[in-house]
Motif scaffolding. Structure first.
Motif, PDB file in Angstrom:
ATOM      1  N   ARG A   7       0.817  -1.189   0.000  1.00  0.00           N
ATOM      2  CA  ARG A   7       0.000   0.000   0.000  1.00  0.00           C
ATOM      3  C   ARG A   7       0.861   1.254   0.000  1.00  0.00           C
ATOM      4  NH1 ARG A   7       0.429   2.122   5.060  1.00  0.00           N
ATOM      5  NH2 ARG A   7       0.878   0.660   6.746  1.00  0.00           N
ATOM      6  N   PRO A   8       0.350   2.376  -0.539  1.00  0.00           N
ATOM      7  CA  PRO A   8       1.033   3.658  -0.320  1.00  0.00           C
ATOM      8  C   PRO A   8       1.101   3.929   1.165  1.00  0.00           C
ATOM      9  CG  PRO A   8      -0.730   3.865  -1.940  1.00  0.00           C
ATOM     10  CD  PRO A   8      -0.868   2.518  -1.297  1.00  0.00           C
ATOM     11  N   HIS A   9       2.227   4.419   1.622  1.00  0.00           N
ATOM     12  CA  HIS A   9       2.358   4.640   3.060  1.00  0.00           C
ATOM     13  C   HIS A   9       2.530   6.117   3.361  1.00  0.00           C
ATOM     14  CE1 HIS A   9       6.299   3.701   1.326  1.00  0.00           C
ATOM     15  NE2 HIS A   9       6.793   4.569   2.169  1.00  0.00           N
ATOM     16  N   VAL A 238     -12.543   8.906   9.149  1.00  0.00           N
ATOM     17  CA  VAL A 238     -12.011   9.523   7.937  1.00  0.00           C
ATOM     18  C   VAL A 238     -11.975   8.473   6.839  1.00  0.00           C
ATOM     19  CG1 VAL A 238     -10.650  11.262   9.133  1.00  0.00           C
ATOM     20  CG2 VAL A 238      -9.630   9.060   8.638  1.00  0.00           C
ATOM     21  N   GLU A 239     -12.027   8.905   5.595  1.00  0.00           N
ATOM     22  CA  GLU A 239     -12.116   7.982   4.473  1.00  0.00           C
ATOM     23  C   GLU A 239     -10.921   8.071   3.541  1.00  0.00           C
ATOM     24  OE1 GLU A 239     -15.703   8.926   2.466  1.00  0.00           O
ATOM     25  OE2 GLU A 239     -15.215  11.046   2.170  1.00  0.00           O
ATOM     26  N   ASN A 240      -9.824   8.665   3.996  1.00  0.00           N
ATOM     27  CA  ASN A 240      -8.630   8.747   3.159  1.00  0.00           C
ATOM     28  C   ASN A 240      -7.457   8.084   3.862  1.00  0.00           C
ATOM     29  OD1 ASN A 240      -8.400  10.691   5.197  1.00  0.00           O
ATOM     30  ND2 ASN A 240      -6.951  11.884   3.995  1.00  0.00           N
ATOM     31  N   GLY A 241      -6.438   7.752   3.095  1.00  0.00           N
ATOM     32  CA  GLY A 241      -5.202   7.232   3.653  1.00  0.00           C
ATOM     33  C   GLY A 241      -5.311   5.808   4.159  1.00  0.00           C
ATOM     34  N   SER A 242      -4.287   5.423   4.913  1.00  0.00           N
ATOM     35  CA  SER A 242      -4.213   4.087   5.500  1.00  0.00           C
ATOM     36  C   SER A 242      -4.472   4.190   6.997  1.00  0.00           C
ATOM     37  CB  SER A 242      -2.824   3.491   5.245  1.00  0.00           C
ATOM     38  OG  SER A 242      -2.688   2.238   5.864  1.00  0.00           O
ATOM     39  N   ARG A 243      -5.377   3.345   7.518  1.00  0.00           N
ATOM     40  CA  ARG A 243      -5.812   3.414   8.914  1.00  0.00           C
ATOM     41  C   ARG A 243      -5.782   2.009   9.511  1.00  0.00           C
ATOM     42  NH1 ARG A 243      -5.263   8.822   9.257  1.00  0.00           N
ATOM     43  NH2 ARG A 243      -6.112   9.766   7.362  1.00  0.00           N
ATOM     44  N   MET A 244      -4.670   1.671  10.172  1.00  0.00           N
ATOM     45  CA  MET A 244      -4.486   0.317  10.670  1.00  0.00           C
ATOM     46  C   MET A 244      -5.041   0.161  12.086  1.00  0.00           C
ATOM     47  SD  MET A 244      -3.287  -1.551   8.323  1.00  0.00           S
ATOM     48  CE  MET A 244      -4.078  -0.614   7.009  1.00  0.00           C
ATOM     49  N   ALA A 245      -5.804  -0.902  12.277  1.00  0.00           N
ATOM     50  CA  ALA A 245      -6.390  -1.198  13.586  1.00  0.00           C
ATOM     51  C   ALA A 245      -5.388  -1.907  14.488  1.00  0.00           C
ATOM     52  CB  ALA A 245      -7.639  -2.057  13.423  1.00  0.00           C
ATOM     53  N   ILE A 246      -4.753  -2.962  13.981  1.00  0.00           N
ATOM     54  CA  ILE A 246      -3.832  -3.765  14.792  1.00  0.00           C
ATOM     55  C   ILE A 246      -2.723  -4.305  13.899  1.00  0.00           C
ATOM     56  CG2 ILE A 246      -5.280  -5.822  14.524  1.00  0.00           C
ATOM     57  CD1 ILE A 246      -4.361  -6.648  17.370  1.00  0.00           C
ATOM     58  N   SER A 247      -1.517  -4.340  14.423  1.00  0.00           N
ATOM     59  CA  SER A 247      -0.370  -4.867  13.689  1.00  0.00           C
ATOM     60  C   SER A 247       0.637  -5.398  14.698  1.00  0.00           C
ATOM     61  CB  SER A 247       0.278  -3.776  12.818  1.00  0.00           C
ATOM     62  OG  SER A 247       0.924  -2.804  13.631  1.00  0.00           O
ATOM     63  N   GLN A 248       1.698  -5.997  14.171  1.00  0.00           N
ATOM     64  CA  GLN A 248       2.798  -6.439  15.036  1.00  0.00           C
ATOM     65  C   GLN A 248       4.102  -6.330  14.277  1.00  0.00           C
ATOM     66  OE1 GLN A 248       2.487  -9.799  18.006  1.00  0.00           O
ATOM     67  NE2 GLN A 248       4.023 -10.737  16.690  1.00  0.00           N
ATOM     68  N   PHE A 260      -8.109  -0.515   7.568  1.00  0.00           N
ATOM     69  CA  PHE A 260      -8.799   0.141   6.451  1.00  0.00           C
ATOM     70  C   PHE A 260      -7.804   0.999   5.692  1.00  0.00           C
ATOM     71  CE2 PHE A 260     -10.687   4.109   4.899  1.00  0.00           C
ATOM     72  CZ  PHE A 260     -11.707   3.645   4.078  1.00  0.00           C
ATOM     73  N   GLU A 261      -7.996   1.109   4.362  1.00  0.00           N
ATOM     74  CA  GLU A 261      -7.215   2.063   3.592  1.00  0.00           C
ATOM     75  C   GLU A 261      -7.991   2.489   2.352  1.00  0.00           C
ATOM     76  OE1 GLU A 261      -3.541   0.177   2.679  1.00  0.00           O
ATOM     77  OE2 GLU A 261      -4.308  -0.847   0.920  1.00  0.00           O
ATOM     78  N   SER A 262      -7.649   3.667   1.863  1.00  0.00           N
ATOM     79  CA  SER A 262      -8.286   4.211   0.673  1.00  0.00           C
ATOM     80  C   SER A 262      -7.218   4.528  -0.353  1.00  0.00           C
ATOM     81  CB  SER A 262      -9.077   5.477   1.025  1.00  0.00           C
ATOM     82  OG  SER A 262      -9.662   6.041  -0.126  1.00  0.00           O
ATOM     83  N   VAL A 263      -7.402   4.015  -1.570  1.00  0.00           N
ATOM     84  CA  VAL A 263      -6.491   4.276  -2.677  1.00  0.00           C
ATOM     85  C   VAL A 263      -7.312   4.820  -3.831  1.00  0.00           C
ATOM     86  CG1 VAL A 263      -4.824   3.293  -4.289  1.00  0.00           C
ATOM     87  CG2 VAL A 263      -4.929   2.441  -1.928  1.00  0.00           C
ATOM     88  N   ASN A 264      -6.923   6.022  -4.316  1.00  0.00           N
ATOM     89  CA  ASN A 264      -7.643   6.675  -5.412  1.00  0.00           C
ATOM     90  C   ASN A 264      -9.140   6.830  -5.103  1.00  0.00           C
ATOM     91  OD1 ASN A 264      -5.266   6.815  -6.959  1.00  0.00           O
ATOM     92  ND2 ASN A 264      -5.601   4.732  -7.732  1.00  0.00           N
ATOM     93  N   GLY A 265      -9.426   7.150  -3.843  1.00  0.00           N
ATOM     94  CA  GLY A 265     -10.808   7.386  -3.447  1.00  0.00           C
ATOM     95  C   GLY A 265     -11.640   6.148  -3.208  1.00  0.00           C
ATOM     96  N   LYS A 266     -11.044   4.980  -3.278  1.00  0.00           N
ATOM     97  CA  LYS A 266     -11.769   3.728  -3.078  1.00  0.00           C
ATOM     98  C   LYS A 266     -11.347   3.097  -1.759  1.00  0.00           C
ATOM     99  CE  LYS A 266     -12.767  -0.743  -5.234  1.00  0.00           C
ATOM    100  NZ  LYS A 266     -12.486  -1.634  -6.389  1.00  0.00           N
ATOM    101  N   GLY A 267     -12.306   2.914  -0.849  1.00  0.00           N
ATOM    102  CA  GLY A 267     -12.006   2.343   0.449  1.00  0.00           C
ATOM    103  C   GLY A 267     -11.985   0.828   0.426  1.00  0.00           C
ATOM    104  N   SER A 268     -11.093   0.238   1.244  1.00  0.00           N
ATOM    105  CA  SER A 268     -10.961  -1.221   1.300  1.00  0.00           C
ATOM    106  C   SER A 268     -10.621  -1.649   2.715  1.00  0.00           C
ATOM    107  CB  SER A 268      -9.851  -1.706   0.359  1.00  0.00           C
ATOM    108  OG  SER A 268     -10.094  -1.342  -0.978  1.00  0.00           O
TER     109      SER A 268
END
Length: 390
Positions: A7-9, A238-248, A260-268
């Protein structure tokens, strides 16, 4: 599912050098070491809504619902100010009726004695199954129509102390308590821009976004060389960028990240793992699922890894949404994180939103087991290895 791409970071600044490590003294966030940026660092999230701006955490844009007050499962509502009673006028003192007071006192003692006898019997029955129900799921947000039968115990169980119900470690409101008894607990230290909120009968941890908005464990909570499952509810504002809930992980890269993350206006929704030891984009494997209308509502995400079959899977609202074949997961160093992830040697993926019902199992949950995470049908789940904010 997209293979071999990352993903774009949106970077956060590298932490300042210092003597800090993964551990920390109770009651404070360390001032050095991975994951604890120093005071006065510039905020690298200038392209993202910041706290206090319209649409940012805690400041809903005009016409939008206020954050974090679900009236039904996933449905936000506005805060309401409580009405305060007006002070009454002082009245003249009068002589008390001593006989009436004595009669009432005697009646209350008799009633308390009777309630104590009845309450003891009820407590035995309820506590026999209460702990298992607690960790397997459920809150005031979602109805549970089909609970398993509760068996009575032959001997009374001790009453739960306030510590048993508290989401934080006793004496330290900045430490999220691992609520799984026994084993090796992993407490999570909240940075200054992460806060705990009481919402009715449940709790949630909120993140404002930016370099001081995260919660970090004292150690790893997942052995990524073995099968595991991670589940949490996520509320992003918010609906832009990368939004991580949990990681290690830290160093060069995460081992896994979920959010969650949004690339080119599309959320995933995304569950991503690192298979190489250098954190390169080419060694990333992921499951990505469309997330239309993801903003301003609760969504339950579950990620699993089957070490025998070498597969990862992502569930959205307890339904299988995608899976991928991988070569394995790189066991990177570093503890479990909430609200951010490590990318190319920097912190990124800063969450602006809220999390609750965070649970980890040291096994892969089947689709049938994920489907009943919060239904009350608990027999096949077993106790999680770690749990926070449940």
């Amino acid at each position: 599912m997209t293979e071999g791409t990352d993903r774009p970071h949106n970077p956060q600044p590298n932490p300042a050098t210092g003597p800090g490590g993964y551990g920390y003294p109770p009651g404070q966030i360390p001032g050095a070491g991975y994951g604890y940026p120093q005071p006065g660092q510039p905020n690298p999230y200038s392209a993202q809504p910041q706290p206090g701006a319209p649409g940012a955490f805690g400041e809903p844009a005009f016409g939008e619902p206020a954050f974090g007050e679900p009236t039904t499962f996933g449905g936000p509502a506005r805060h309401q100010e409580p009405a305060f009673a007006q002070p009454s006028q002082p009245s003249q003192p009068s002589q008390p009726d001593w006989q009436a007071m004595a009669d009432r006192s005697e009646a209350q003692r008799s009633r308390r004695k009777m309630l104590s006898i009845i309450g003891g019997a009820v407590t035995v029955v309820l506590l026999a199954g209460g702990g298992y129900l607690f960790f397997a799921g459920g809150s005031d947000d979602k109805p549970k129509d089909d609970k398993p039968p509760i068996a009575a115990s032959d001997s009374p169980s001790p009453s739960k102390s306030p510590e048993d119900k508290s989401p934080t470690v006793a004496g330290d409101p900045t430490l999220l308590r691992d609520r799984v008894p026994g084993g090796s607990p992993v407490q999570l230290a909240m940075a200054p821009d992460a806060s705990l909120f009481k919402m009715g009968e449940r709790d949630e941890v909120r993140f404002k976004g930016g370099p001081n908005s995260f919660a970090q464990g004292s150690e790893q909570a997942v052995d990524v060389t073995k099968s595991f499952s991670v589940t949490t509810r996520l509320y992003t504002v918010v609906e832009n960028g990368s939004r991580m809930a949990i990681s290690q992980g830290d160093g060069d890269s995460y081992s896994f990240e979920l959010g969650f993350e949004s690339v080119n206006g599309k959320g995933s929704w995304v569950f991503r793992v690192q298979t190489g030891d250098k954190g390169a984009d080419a060694t990333v494997q992921q499951v990505v699922v469309d997330a239309p209308g993801a903003v301003n509502k609760w969504t339950q995400l579950t990620a699993t890894y089957d070490a025998d079959k070498k597969t990862i899977a992502l569930y959205v609202e307890d339904k299988l949404a995608g899976a991928a074949q991988i070569s394995g997961i790189w066991p990177g160093p570093g503890p479990v994180q909430l609200g951010r992830s490590r990318h190319h040697g920097i912190w990124s993926g800063s969450l602006v939103g809220s999390l609750d019902r965070i649970r980890i199992w040291n096994k892969v949950l089947s689709p049938e087991q994920v489907a009943v995470l919060d239904s009350g049908k608990l027999d096949s789940l077993g106790m999680p290895s770690h749990a926070w904010i449940i």
